[in-house]
Design an enzyme around this catalytic site. Structure first.
Site, PDB file in Angstrom:
ATOM      1  N   GLY A  11       0.832  -1.196   0.000  1.00  0.00           N
ATOM      2  CA  GLY A  11       0.000   0.000   0.000  1.00  0.00           C
ATOM      3  C   GLY A  11       0.864   1.243   0.000  1.00  0.00           C
ATOM      4  O   GLY A  11       2.074   1.184  -0.272  1.00  0.00           O
ATOM      5  N   SER A  12       0.283   2.384   0.332  1.00  0.00           N
ATOM      6  CA  SER A  12       1.038   3.633   0.267  1.00  0.00           C
ATOM      7  C   SER A  12       2.241   3.615   1.213  1.00  0.00           C
ATOM      8  O   SER A  12       3.360   3.975   0.805  1.00  0.00           O
ATOM      9  CB  SER A  12       0.120   4.810   0.586  1.00  0.00           C
ATOM     10  OG  SER A  12      -0.504   4.652   1.848  1.00  0.00           O
ATOM     11  N   GLY A 141       4.934   6.856  14.259  1.00  0.00           N
ATOM     12  CA  GLY A 141       5.238   8.270  14.381  1.00  0.00           C
ATOM     13  C   GLY A 141       4.567   9.076  13.288  1.00  0.00           C
ATOM     14  O   GLY A 141       3.908   8.530  12.404  1.00  0.00           O
ATOM     15  N   LYS A 196      -4.923   7.466  17.801  1.00  0.00           N
ATOM     16  CA  LYS A 196      -4.940   8.788  17.147  1.00  0.00           C
ATOM     17  C   LYS A 196      -5.848   8.787  15.922  1.00  0.00           C
ATOM     18  O   LYS A 196      -6.371   9.839  15.530  1.00  0.00           O
ATOM     19  CB  LYS A 196      -3.518   9.221  16.790  1.00  0.00           C
ATOM     20  CG  LYS A 196      -2.695   8.211  15.999  1.00  0.00           C
ATOM     21  CD  LYS A 196      -2.849   8.331  14.504  1.00  0.00           C
ATOM     22  CE  LYS A 196      -2.017   7.274  13.798  1.00  0.00           C
ATOM     23  NZ  LYS A 196      -2.148   7.323  12.331  1.00  0.00           N
ATOM     24  N   THR A 253      -1.931  13.398  11.920  1.00  0.00           N
ATOM     25  CA  THR A 253      -3.077  12.654  11.406  1.00  0.00           C
ATOM     26  C   THR A 253      -4.373  13.448  11.525  1.00  0.00           C
ATOM     27  O   THR A 253      -5.279  13.300  10.704  1.00  0.00           O
ATOM     28  CB  THR A 253      -3.214  11.312  12.160  1.00  0.00           C
ATOM     29  OG1 THR A 253      -1.952  10.643  12.155  1.00  0.00           O
ATOM     30  CG2 THR A 253      -4.234  10.409  11.503  1.00  0.00           C
ATOM     31  N   SER A 259      -4.343  12.289   5.516  1.00  0.00           N
ATOM     32  CA  SER A 259      -4.832  11.248   6.418  1.00  0.00           C
ATOM     33  C   SER A 259      -6.187  10.742   5.931  1.00  0.00           C
ATOM     34  O   SER A 259      -7.154  11.498   5.853  1.00  0.00           O
ATOM     35  CB  SER A 259      -4.968  11.797   7.836  1.00  0.00           C
ATOM     36  OG  SER A 259      -5.782  10.953   8.623  1.00  0.00           O
ATOM     37  N   ARG A 260      -6.273   9.443   5.645  1.00  0.00           N
ATOM     38  CA  ARG A 260      -7.558   8.908   5.189  1.00  0.00           C
ATOM     39  C   ARG A 260      -8.598   8.948   6.328  1.00  0.00           C
ATOM     40  O   ARG A 260      -9.797   9.037   6.068  1.00  0.00           O
ATOM     41  CB  ARG A 260      -7.398   7.493   4.648  1.00  0.00           C
ATOM     42  CG  ARG A 260      -7.106   6.431   5.674  1.00  0.00           C
ATOM     43  CD  ARG A 260      -6.652   5.137   5.058  1.00  0.00           C
ATOM     44  NE  ARG A 260      -5.315   5.270   4.491  1.00  0.00           N
ATOM     45  CZ  ARG A 260      -4.525   4.226   4.229  1.00  0.00           C
ATOM     46  NH1 ARG A 260      -4.938   3.007   4.459  1.00  0.00           N
ATOM     47  NH2 ARG A 260      -3.328   4.408   3.730  1.00  0.00           N
ATOM     48  N   ASN A 261      -8.131   8.883   7.584  1.00  0.00           N
ATOM     49  CA  ASN A 261      -9.057   8.984   8.706  1.00  0.00           C
ATOM     50  C   ASN A 261      -9.637  10.400   8.791  1.00  0.00           C
ATOM     51  O   ASN A 261     -10.837  10.576   9.013  1.00  0.00           O
ATOM     52  CB  ASN A 261      -8.343   8.608  10.007  1.00  0.00           C
ATOM     53  CG  ASN A 261      -7.969   7.149  10.042  1.00  0.00           C
ATOM     54  OD1 ASN A 261      -8.801   6.289  10.293  1.00  0.00           O
ATOM     55  ND2 ASN A 261      -6.701   6.854   9.769  1.00  0.00           N
TER      56      ASN A 261
END
Length: 338
Positions: A11-12, A141, A196, A253, A259-261
C-alpha cells in the site's frame, strides 16, 4: 551495511518504506497480493492506486510470492492493515519455519484487533513462534507516505523491549530526511498509533461541519488525554504520549488531508453516510474499526473516553455528529487533570 529486507504490504506506506530502504542501500523485495500491481511496480515503477506521483527505484523488486520475498531476508517489515495481520503473520510463520530463518520482525500496523483488542505486536507474537523470529520492533510516528516520498523531513520511533533491535532498525531506516528515535515502550507506541486515528476522524468531522482552529485544538488536546488514559491503564509510560508516537502522530493525522481517517471524518461532517465513505475511500480506514475496539475496551477497563464514546455513537449507532458535539460540550464541568 546493506541488509536483505522483505516488505509485506504494498500500500502507500509499505511501498514508500520499501522504496526508501532501497535508496538507503538495502536489498529489498516487496510482497503484494495483486499481480497487476506487482507488474506495474516491476515494469513501470509506479503504484498509482496508492501513490499517484511516486516513481519507484528500478532496484525495488515486487512479487506475489511470499516465499520468494522472504527467502534469505535478515529483516521482515510488515505493513498490513490490522484485520489482515494475523493471516499474513501466520503464513509468514510457516514460511520462515520451512526456510529455517529467524529474521528480525518490524511492523508498521496501526490499530487494535476487533473482539480481542490485541495490539499488533501481540498478534505477531501469537502467530509467529519465538524460534522463528528474533525481536519485534514497532515503527510509528508522524509520517504520511506522501511526505516521505518527496523527502520531507520526518521523525519516527522504533519501539522494542530489545534496545539493540530498536537501534538496528534506527540504522536501517535513518537518512538525511528520515530520522528514527528509539523507545522501549511498545505498549505506548502501539496505543498512540492506533487511537490517534479515532481523534483524526473527529477532527475531519469538525472541519466538515465548518468548525475552526479552536475546536480542532480542543479536540486534539482532549483526545490526547483519552489516548494517554487508556494506554496508561495497560502499562504504557505516560511520557510516550508526548513523544513522536503520541502527540506527534496525533497532530499530523488530525490536521492533514493526507490522512484517510481525517478525510473520512470530513466526508461524514459534510453529510455523507459511513457506508459510502468506506466504499469510496479505496483503502482501509483503520480509525473506524479502532473506534469500536477502543470504546469496548474503555468500558471493560472503566476508562473515561467521552470523545471516543461520542464517535462510536456516530459511527455505529447513527447519532448525528452535531448532536454528539452538543452532548460533549454539555457534560458536567470538571478538572483538566481528570
Amino acid at each position: 551495511m546493506a541488509e536483505k529486507i522483505a516488505v509485506l504490504g504494498a500500500g502507500s506506506w509499505g511501498s514508500t518504506l520499501a522504496n526508501m530502504l532501497v535508496e538507503n542501500g538495502h536489498d529489498v523485495k516487496l510482497w503484494a497480493r495483486n499481480q497487476a500491481q506487482v507488474d506495474q511496480l516491476n515494469k513501470e515503477h509506479i503504484n498509482p492506486e496508492y501513490m499517484k506521483n511516486l516513481v519507484y527505484s528500478d532496484k525495488l523488486v515486487a512479487t506475489t510470492d511470499m516465499v520468494a520475498a522472504v527467502k534469505g531476508a535478515d529483516v521482515i517489515l510488515i505493513v498490513i492493515p490490522t484485520k489482515g495481520l494475523r493471516q499474513v503473520a501466520g503464513k509468514l510463520n510457516t514460511i520462515i519455519a520451512e526456510l529455517g530463518q529467524r529474521p528480525l520482525i518490524i511492523h508498521a500496523t496501526k490499530g487494535l484487533e476487533q473482539n480481542t483488542y490485541k495490539r499488533p505486536s501481540q498478534m505477531i507474537e501469537e502467530e509467529i513462534a519465538p524460534e522463528n523470529r528474533a525481536s519485534i520492533v514497532v515503527l510509528s510516528g508522524p509520517s504520511h507516505a506522501e511526505d516521505v516520498a518527496i523527502k520531507d523531513m520526518t521523525a519516527v520511533t522504533a519501539a522494542s523491549a530489545d534496545l539493540a533491535a530498536a537501534e538496528r532498525v534506527q540504522r536501517l531506516f535513518s537518512n538525511s530526511y528520515f530520522r528514527v528515535y528509539t523507545n522501549d515502550d511498545v505498549i505506548g507506541a502501539e496505543f498512540g498509533a492506533a487511537l490517534k486515528n479515532i481523534i483524526a476522524i473527529g477532527a475531519g468531522a469538525l472541519q466538515g461541519l465548518g468548525y475552526h482552529d479552536n475546536a480542532r485544538a480542543a479536540l486534539i488536546t482532549r483526545g490526547l488525554a483519552e489516548i494517554r488514559r487508556l494506554g496508561v491503564a495497560f502499562g504504557a509510560n505516560p511520557m510516550t504520549f508526548i513523544g513522536l508516537s503520541g502527540v506527534g502522530d496525533l497532530v499530523v493525522t488530525a490536521t492533514s488531508k493526507n490522512s484517510r481517517n481525517w478525510r473520512a471524518g470530513y466526508q461524514l461532517g459534510q453529510g455523507q453516510n459511513l457506508a459510502d465513505v468506506v466504499a469510496n475511500m479505496g483503502m482501509v480506514i483503520e480509525g473506524v474499526y479502532t473506534t469500536k475496539a477502543a470504546y469496548e475496551l474503555s468500558r471493560k477497563r472503566q476508562v473515561k473516553m467521552p470523545i471516543t464514546e461520542a464517535l462510536y455513537d456516530v459511527l455505529y449507532n447513527g447519532k448525528s455528529i452535531k448532536t454528539a458535539i452538543d452532548q460533549l460540550m454539555d457534560r458536567d464541568l470538571t478538572s483538566e487533570n481528570e
